[in-house]
Scaffold this active site. Structure first.
Site, PDB file in Angstrom:
ATOM      1  N   HIS A 184      76.012  -6.512  32.404  1.00  0.00           N
ATOM      2  CA  HIS A 184      74.820  -6.965  33.133  1.00  0.00           C
ATOM      3  C   HIS A 184      75.189  -8.173  33.975  1.00  0.00           C
ATOM      4  O   HIS A 184      75.909  -9.052  33.533  1.00  0.00           O
ATOM      5  CB  HIS A 184      73.676  -7.315  32.167  1.00  0.00           C
ATOM      6  CG  HIS A 184      74.087  -8.193  31.033  1.00  0.00           C
ATOM      7  ND1 HIS A 184      74.755  -7.704  29.929  1.00  0.00           N
ATOM      8  CD2 HIS A 184      73.956  -9.527  30.839  1.00  0.00           C
ATOM      9  CE1 HIS A 184      75.010  -8.700  29.103  1.00  0.00           C
ATOM     10  NE2 HIS A 184      74.551  -9.827  29.631  1.00  0.00           N
TER      11      HIS A 184
ATOM     12  N   ASP B 108      64.978 -11.281  32.478  1.00  0.00           N
ATOM     13  CA  ASP B 108      65.553 -11.711  31.203  1.00  0.00           C
ATOM     14  C   ASP B 108      64.427 -12.187  30.289  1.00  0.00           C
ATOM     15  O   ASP B 108      63.512 -12.892  30.725  1.00  0.00           O
ATOM     16  CB  ASP B 108      66.577 -12.826  31.432  1.00  0.00           C
ATOM     17  CG  ASP B 108      67.466 -13.042  30.223  1.00  0.00           C
ATOM     18  OD1 ASP B 108      68.672 -12.757  30.312  1.00  0.00           O
ATOM     19  OD2 ASP B 108      66.957 -13.503  29.176  1.00  0.00           O
ATOM     20  N   ILE B 109      64.497 -11.810  29.034  1.00  0.00           N
ATOM     21  CA  ILE B 109      63.440 -12.148  28.072  1.00  0.00           C
ATOM     22  C   ILE B 109      63.441 -13.643  27.747  1.00  0.00           C
ATOM     23  O   ILE B 109      62.445 -14.180  27.264  1.00  0.00           O
ATOM     24  CB  ILE B 109      63.640 -11.290  26.787  1.00  0.00           C
ATOM     25  CG1 ILE B 109      62.335 -11.081  26.048  1.00  0.00           C
ATOM     26  CG2 ILE B 109      64.723 -11.847  25.892  1.00  0.00           C
ATOM     27  CD1 ILE B 109      62.401 -10.007  24.970  1.00  0.00           C
TER      28      ILE B 109
ATOM     29  N   GLY C 134      80.254 -15.970  25.987  1.00  0.00           N
ATOM     30  CA  GLY C 134      78.815 -15.946  25.728  1.00  0.00           C
ATOM     31  C   GLY C 134      78.178 -14.581  25.863  1.00  0.00           C
ATOM     32  O   GLY C 134      76.950 -14.471  25.813  1.00  0.00           O
ATOM     33  N   GLN C 135      78.980 -13.525  26.032  1.00  0.00           N
ATOM     34  CA  GLN C 135      78.367 -12.192  26.124  1.00  0.00           C
ATOM     35  C   GLN C 135      77.830 -11.793  24.752  1.00  0.00           C
ATOM     36  O   GLN C 135      78.556 -11.858  23.746  1.00  0.00           O
ATOM     37  CB  GLN C 135      79.382 -11.146  26.618  1.00  0.00           C
ATOM     38  CG  GLN C 135      78.724  -9.790  26.879  1.00  0.00           C
ATOM     39  CD  GLN C 135      79.673  -8.755  27.487  1.00  0.00           C
ATOM     40  OE1 GLN C 135      80.864  -9.024  27.684  1.00  0.00           O
ATOM     41  NE2 GLN C 135      79.149  -7.588  27.772  1.00  0.00           N
TER      42      GLN C 135
ATOM     43  N   HIS D  20      73.714 -11.462  35.517  1.00  0.00           N
ATOM     44  CA  HIS D  20      72.583 -12.400  35.508  1.00  0.00           C
ATOM     45  C   HIS D  20      72.388 -12.863  36.950  1.00  0.00           C
ATOM     46  O   HIS D  20      73.336 -13.348  37.583  1.00  0.00           O
ATOM     47  CB  HIS D  20      72.893 -13.641  34.672  1.00  0.00           C
ATOM     48  CG  HIS D  20      73.075 -13.407  33.210  1.00  0.00           C
ATOM     49  ND1 HIS D  20      72.088 -13.678  32.284  1.00  0.00           N
ATOM     50  CD2 HIS D  20      74.139 -12.953  32.504  1.00  0.00           C
ATOM     51  CE1 HIS D  20      72.547 -13.401  31.068  1.00  0.00           C
ATOM     52  NE2 HIS D  20      73.780 -12.965  31.172  1.00  0.00           N
TER      53      HIS D  20
ATOM     54  N   ASN E 269      78.879 -12.664  32.076  1.00  0.00           N
ATOM     55  CA  ASN E 269      79.562 -13.156  30.882  1.00  0.00           C
ATOM     56  C   ASN E 269      80.397 -11.991  30.348  1.00  0.00           C
ATOM     57  O   ASN E 269      79.863 -10.899  30.122  1.00  0.00           O
ATOM     58  CB  ASN E 269      78.552 -13.633  29.837  1.00  0.00           C
ATOM     59  CG  ASN E 269      77.801 -14.870  30.287  1.00  0.00           C
ATOM     60  OD1 ASN E 269      78.353 -15.710  30.991  1.00  0.00           O
ATOM     61  ND2 ASN E 269      76.538 -14.983  29.905  1.00  0.00           N
TER      62      ASN E 269
HETATM   63  P1  AMP Z   1      74.676 -12.226  27.629  1.00  0.00           P
HETATM   64  O1  AMP Z   1      74.572 -13.344  26.635  1.00  0.00           O
HETATM   65  O2  AMP Z   1      75.401 -12.559  28.895  1.00  0.00           O
HETATM   66  O3  AMP Z   1      75.203 -10.956  26.972  1.00  0.00           O
HETATM   67  O4  AMP Z   1      73.207 -11.937  28.118  1.00  0.00           O
HETATM   68  C1  AMP Z   1      72.286 -11.177  27.400  1.00  0.00           C
HETATM   69  C2  AMP Z   1      70.934 -11.519  27.954  1.00  0.00           C
HETATM   70  O5  AMP Z   1      70.033 -10.500  27.580  1.00  0.00           O
HETATM   71  C3  AMP Z   1      70.374 -12.838  27.430  1.00  0.00           C
HETATM   72  O6  AMP Z   1      70.126 -13.714  28.535  1.00  0.00           O
HETATM   73  C4  AMP Z   1      69.090 -12.425  26.725  1.00  0.00           C
HETATM   74  O7  AMP Z   1      68.040 -13.354  26.899  1.00  0.00           O
HETATM   75  C5  AMP Z   1      68.777 -11.090  27.387  1.00  0.00           C
HETATM   76  N1  AMP Z   1      67.996 -10.166  26.591  1.00  0.00           N
HETATM   77  C6  AMP Z   1      68.166  -9.842  25.292  1.00  0.00           C
HETATM   78  N2  AMP Z   1      67.265  -8.909  24.921  1.00  0.00           N
HETATM   79  C7  AMP Z   1      66.519  -8.639  26.018  1.00  0.00           C
HETATM   80  C8  AMP Z   1      65.420  -7.759  26.285  1.00  0.00           C
HETATM   81  N3  AMP Z   1      64.901  -6.959  25.339  1.00  0.00           N
HETATM   82  N4  AMP Z   1      64.888  -7.749  27.532  1.00  0.00           N
HETATM   83  C9  AMP Z   1      65.384  -8.557  28.498  1.00  0.00           C
HETATM   84  N5  AMP Z   1      66.427  -9.390  28.309  1.00  0.00           N
HETATM   85  C10 AMP Z   1      66.983  -9.437  27.092  1.00  0.00           C
END
Ligand code: AMP
Ligand code: ZN
Length: 114
Positions: free
Chosen positions: A100, A30-31, A93-94, A102, A87
């Site tokens: 995906h 995760d970024i 919070g999605q 987590h 999520n």
């Molecule tokens: P959600 O809020 O459950 O949809 O999770 C989306 C997740 O994607 C968040 O934890 C972000 O930090 C992560 N995210 C967004 N862009 C990227 C990216 N380019 N590479 C890796 N993770 C990312």
């Protein structure tokens, strides 16, 4: 889906730190990590959320869960305990609508989550 961030990661159009890969799944860091281990596991095929993935009914949800555990073992958090979070929906919070999981671990995790 051409405008989907995670489809672009699958297509290698956007870089990611990939930690695990199978024929139909991909895992990358995760970024914006919320724990020492914070990895996202996705099916390479686009499904919007966990409900859509389950609805696909072709074993892919099973593969994502197996990949989640393999990542936890590889990251060294399986024994101490880790959390798998989908999520599902904006209210939960999605923010990225490509399903995906987590994988969170490496620190104490409280319950209930925020
Ligand atoms: P959600 O809020 O459950 O949809 O999770 C989306 C997740 O994607 C968040 O934890 C972000 O930090 C992560 N995210 C967004 N862009 C990227 C990216 N380019 N590479 C890796 N993770 C990312
Ligand atoms: Zn996608």
């Amino acid at each position: 889906m051409s405008d989907c961030l995670f489809c672009k990661i699958v297509a290698k159009e956007i870089p990611a730190e990939i930690v695990y890969e199978t024929g139909r799944t991909l895992a990358f860091r995760d970024i914006n990590p919320q724990a020492p281990t914070h990895v996202l596991v996705i099916p390479k095929e686009h499904h919007a959320d966990a409900a859509a993935l389950a609805e696909a009914d072709d074993g892919l949800a099973d593969e994502v869960l197996k990949a989640a555990h393999a990542v936890a073992v590889q990251e060294g958090v399986a024994e101490g305990g880790y959390r798998v979070v989908f999520n599902t929906g904006a209210g939960a919070g999605q923010t990225v609508f490509h399903v995906h999981a987590h994988i969170l671990g490496g620190r104490g995790l409280t319950w209930p989550p925020g």
